[in-house]
Structures are given as C-alpha cells and as structure tokens.
Design an enzyme around this catalytic site. Structure first.
Site, PDB file in Angstrom:
ATOM      1  N   LEU A   1       0.958  -1.182   0.132  1.00  0.00           N
ATOM      2  CA  LEU A   1      -0.085   0.132  -0.167  1.00  0.00           C
ATOM      3  C   LEU A   1       0.769   1.112  -0.081  1.00  0.00           C
ATOM      4  O   LEU A   1       1.294   1.737   1.159  1.00  0.00           O
ATOM      5  CB  LEU A   1      -0.990  -0.112   1.392  1.00  0.00           C
TER       6      LEU A   1
ATOM      7  N   CYS B   1      -8.279   9.223   6.084  1.00  0.00           N
ATOM      8  CA  CYS B   1      -6.966   9.189   5.178  1.00  0.00           C
ATOM      9  C   CYS B   1      -6.654   7.533   5.039  1.00  0.00           C
ATOM     10  O   CYS B   1      -6.391   7.239   3.936  1.00  0.00           O
ATOM     11  CB  CYS B   1      -5.892   9.777   6.169  1.00  0.00           C
ATOM     12  N   CYS B   2      -6.824   6.801   6.062  1.00  0.00           N
ATOM     13  CA  CYS B   2      -6.663   5.185   5.652  1.00  0.00           C
ATOM     14  C   CYS B   2      -7.539   4.722   4.768  1.00  0.00           C
ATOM     15  O   CYS B   2      -7.425   3.930   3.998  1.00  0.00           O
ATOM     16  CB  CYS B   2      -6.985   4.287   6.993  1.00  0.00           C
TER      17      CYS B   2
ATOM     18  N   GLY C   1       0.574 -11.564   6.994  1.00  0.00           N
ATOM     19  CA  GLY C   1       1.338 -11.698   7.869  1.00  0.00           C
ATOM     20  C   GLY C   1       0.737 -11.479   9.372  1.00  0.00           C
ATOM     21  O   GLY C   1       1.506 -11.411  10.227  1.00  0.00           O
TER      22      GLY C   1
ATOM     23  N   CYS D   1       2.606   3.988   8.236  1.00  0.00           N
ATOM     24  CA  CYS D   1       3.142   5.381   7.761  1.00  0.00           C
ATOM     25  C   CYS D   1       3.629   5.993   8.856  1.00  0.00           C
ATOM     26  O   CYS D   1       3.296   6.036  10.239  1.00  0.00           O
ATOM     27  CB  CYS D   1       1.547   6.074   7.243  1.00  0.00           C
TER      28      CYS D   1
ATOM     29  N   CYS E   1       1.984   8.065  11.495  1.00  0.00           N
ATOM     30  CA  CYS E   1       0.941   7.650  12.570  1.00  0.00           C
ATOM     31  C   CYS E   1       1.673   6.295  13.020  1.00  0.00           C
ATOM     32  O   CYS E   1       1.209   5.188  13.633  1.00  0.00           O
ATOM     33  CB  CYS E   1      -0.141   6.834  11.780  1.00  0.00           C
TER      34      CYS E   1
ATOM     35  N   CYS F   1      -6.063   0.324  10.487  1.00  0.00           N
ATOM     36  CA  CYS F   1      -6.571   1.048   9.392  1.00  0.00           C
ATOM     37  C   CYS F   1      -7.605   0.731   8.762  1.00  0.00           C
ATOM     38  O   CYS F   1      -8.255   1.659   7.721  1.00  0.00           O
ATOM     39  CB  CYS F   1      -5.407   1.337   8.397  1.00  0.00           C
TER      40      CYS F   1
HETATM   41  S1  SF4 Z   1      -1.628   5.149   8.481  1.00  0.00           S
HETATM   42 FE1  SF4 Z   1      -1.874   7.571   8.952  1.00  0.00          FE
HETATM   43  S2  SF4 Z   1      -0.639   8.450   6.774  1.00  0.00           S
HETATM   44 FE2  SF4 Z   1      -1.154   6.389   6.526  1.00  0.00          FE
HETATM   45  S3  SF4 Z   1      -3.115   6.249   5.356  1.00  0.00           S
HETATM   46 FE3  SF4 Z   1      -3.765   5.899   7.529  1.00  0.00          FE
HETATM   47  S4  SF4 Z   1      -3.931   8.003   8.494  1.00  0.00           S
HETATM   48 FE4  SF4 Z   1      -3.050   8.317   6.371  1.00  0.00          FE
END
Ligand code: SF4
Length: 231
Positions: free
Chosen positions: A59, A110-111, A132, A196, A199, A221
C-alpha cells in the site's frame, strides 16, 4: 467438509503445511499483502519458494518512512519480487490541498482513501489473500483464524490466509535469525508495529505492539476490518 470444520483443521497446521494445503486445494489466483514488517517477510519467504511470482501488494500511501521504502526496494531486488505498489486515486499533495493533513484531523478517512480503497479494488483480481497477521499483535486480532472466508463490498469472496496467526513475537525473530532474513532497520530503534511515518510511534514498554499506531486513537486502518467474514 463444512467451512467451519475446514477453518478449525487449519488451526493445528504448521505455517508451511497450511500454505501447502491452501495452494494444493485452491486453484484461484493468490496474492500477498505486504507492509515489509518482520511477519510479512516470513510469510513472503515461505510463499516465494512455492509461488515465486506471487503478486506482493504494497500500500503505497506516500507517507511511509524513508527506511521502509529503501528496505522494500532492497528486498524486492534481492528476492526478485513481483511487487505491486497500490496507490490512492489522489497524490499526497492533491489530497492535502483538498482536505488538509487528514492523518492529523481524520485518520479514518485518510486510511480509507490511501489504504482501504486501493487494496479492496486490487483484491477483486484475486481468490487467495495471504497475510502476515498474528493474533498476538493486538486485541482486535485475538480471534484471527489461519483461514477465513471474507466477502468484499462488491460480493467478491476470498480465502484469507494468515499462516502465522498463532505465532509469538519470539517465534518471529527466531525464524528471522535462523533464516538470516534481512529486516527493516526501524526495529532496532524500538519500533514494534510499523506503518506510515506520521501514524507510527515506539510503544511503551510492555504495551501492545500496535499501541504506537495513530497515537493510540485506533488500532486498525480498516484493511483487516472492513471486509465481512463469512464462515
Ligand atoms: S496510516 Fe496515517 S498516513 Fe497512512 S493512510 Fe492511515 S492515516 Fe494516512
């Protein structure tokens, strides 16, 4: 055999045997979702010896650590991976111009945009979804089974296979050391669950590995919670 009996039978199999049996009994297209964490590299090591060209779905959110991108590229080259980078419809710049920095204001959205939508669109092509995941990783994963049938919003059903479901953190690192697998250097800095960069934090000693994700505000997520388990 009923789906439920099949699910229970897999619980007693070693990881290698579970993979072999899934591949022998299912002729559909396999794929592996990979964030290049330690568990992923073990499943990938087992899979690449059986299905060398298995699609490895990463991703590509645009928000990963520089170390993750470098490690991904190094391992893709070293292992000859069939790497597929899954990107969101919008670039990071376009998303931030339209919505601001969602990982601070609305990480669920965002996720959804950068992980869930690209992955679930890509999964339409496949029938076997290797992961995994481990039960020990988080309370949200405590009921994970080695094999589960999952339905996407489109009605597509896949067999989701997590050969390391019962593995401990100790087993992960023993396999990694025994098989001399290069690992993501961020572990040496104390990270336990790595996604990410904005996060991901180092969890407190003794806390759940995923407690360092999203500042403790959430544990998932959505890619492992938004499909419907149907067995
Ligand atoms: S983990 Fe954070 S930066 Fe990555 S997609 Fe989700 S909210 Fe966005």
């Amino acid at each position: 055999m009923s789906q439920q009996l099949l699910v229970e039978e897999f619980e007693t199999l070693p990881a290698e045997s579970a993979i072999d049996r899934v591949l022998a009994e299912n002729k559909g297209a396999p794929c592996f979702t990979c964030s290049f964490q330690a568990e992923d590299m073990i499943v990938l090591d087992l899979l690449r010896k059986r299905v060398p060209d298995i699609p490895v779905l990463f991703l590509e959110t645009g928000y990963h650590f520089a170390e993750t991108y470098a490690y991904r590229d190094r391992m893709a080259k070293a292992w000859g991976l069939n790497l597929k980078n899954l990107a969101a419809k919008q670039s990071v710049a376009d998303q931030e111009a339209q919505f601001g920095i969602l990982n601070r204001t609305d990480p669920a959205k965002c996720c959804q945009l950068r992980k869930v939508e690209p992955l679930f669109a890509a999964l339409q092509e496949y029938d076997l979804w290797f992961t995994g995941l481990r039960r020990e990783q988080s309370p949200t994963r405590k009921n994970l089974k080695v094999v589960e049938h999952h339905e996407l919003a489109t009605g597509k059903v896949l067999l989701k296979v997590s050969p390391l479901a019962a593995w401990t953190w100790g087993q992960v690192w023993k396999y990694t050391a025994d098989n001399k697998i290069d690992y993501l250097p961020l572990y040496d800095a104390g990270y336990r669950s790595i996604g990410c960069e904005p996060c991901t934090a180092i969890p407190q000693a003794g806390a759940d590995p995923r407690s360092g994700r999203w500042g403790g505000a959430k544990l998932e997520c959505g890619i492992h919670t938004d499909s419907k388990r149907v067995d």
